[in-house]
Write a protein that holds these residues in place. Sequence first.
Motif, mmCIF file in Angstrom:
data_model
loop_
_atom_site.group_PDB
_atom_site.id
_atom_site.type_symbol
_atom_site.label_atom_id
_atom_site.label_comp_id
_atom_site.label_asym_id
_atom_site.label_seq_id
_atom_site.Cartn_x
_atom_site.Cartn_y
_atom_site.Cartn_z
ATOM 1 N N PRO A 1 39.322 27.067 38.143
ATOM 2 C CA PRO A 1 39.684 27.848 38.976
ATOM 3 C C PRO A 1 38.737 28.649 38.662
ATOM 4 N N ALA A 2 37.332 29.272 40.391
ATOM 5 C CA ALA A 2 36.788 30.010 39.370
ATOM 6 C C ALA A 2 37.092 31.156 38.882
ATOM 7 N N HIS A 3 38.321 31.673 39.130
ATOM 8 C CA HIS A 3 39.015 33.171 38.398
ATOM 9 C C HIS A 3 39.013 33.083 37.014
ATOM 10 N N TYR B 1 52.768 29.840 38.863
ATOM 11 C CA TYR B 1 53.029 30.504 40.027
ATOM 12 C C TYR B 1 53.861 31.149 40.316
ATOM 13 N N GLN B 2 53.610 31.469 42.077
ATOM 14 C CA GLN B 2 53.858 32.853 41.896
ATOM 15 C C GLN B 2 54.767 33.157 42.882
ATOM 16 N N GLU C 1 51.219 29.949 46.382
ATOM 17 C CA GLU C 1 50.475 30.660 45.572
ATOM 18 C C GLU C 1 51.043 29.568 44.205
ATOM 19 N N TYR C 2 50.156 28.486 43.474
ATOM 20 C CA TYR C 2 49.796 28.078 42.257
ATOM 21 C C TYR C 2 48.847 27.462 41.660
ATOM 22 N N ASN C 3 48.528 27.035 40.167
ATOM 23 C CA ASN C 3 46.752 26.287 40.336
ATOM 24 C C ASN C 3 47.448 26.016 39.183
ATOM 25 N N THR C 4 46.538 24.853 38.143
ATOM 26 C CA THR C 4 46.817 24.648 37.470
ATOM 27 C C THR C 4 45.800 24.764 35.994
ATOM 28 N N PRO D 1 44.818 35.080 40.761
ATOM 29 C CA PRO D 1 45.125 35.564 41.899
ATOM 30 C C PRO D 1 45.931 35.961 42.112
ATOM 31 N N TYR D 2 46.650 36.492 41.610
ATOM 32 C CA TYR D 2 48.992 36.172 42.383
ATOM 33 C C TYR D 2 49.287 36.536 41.389
#
Length: 141
Positions: free
Chosen positions: A36-38, A105-106, A115-118, A130-131
């Motif tokens: 992710p960009a962040h 995970y949020q 929200e979630y990201n890997t 981001p969360y």
Amino acid sequence: MRLRLRTSTTTATALFTGLATLAAALTLPTALGTVPAHAATTGRTAAASGPCAAGQLCLWPRADFAGKRRTFELSDTDIESCIALPKGVSAASFANRMGRPVTTYQSAECAETAEYNTYPGGGTWVPRSPYQVRAFKVWER
């Protein structure tokens, strides 16, 4: 006619060179959205709160790796299981140095409705999530 052809060839060469330079400046994982960009993959340290050693997932309650660090290691973390942080605890920054992908995970239940990201393993530093992270899963490669 030759002049027009040379101009077209020169323009095409300049365009190709510009695109090649742009492609070289982008890293493949970032360009494909894997990171992710962040998230920053290099150049980040957490010296103020203690380092995050290889093989660990480190979570901090505040942005920029501030506050009391919590660490998790693969040896005591179930693969592909939802690991909830204690009630009332969340993370605003983290580092994945486990060597395996980790999804944050949020939701404390690892619900995909929030929200979630890997993040890829081995050295992904996220100074500002981001969360608020309330749970995570470690994946088999």
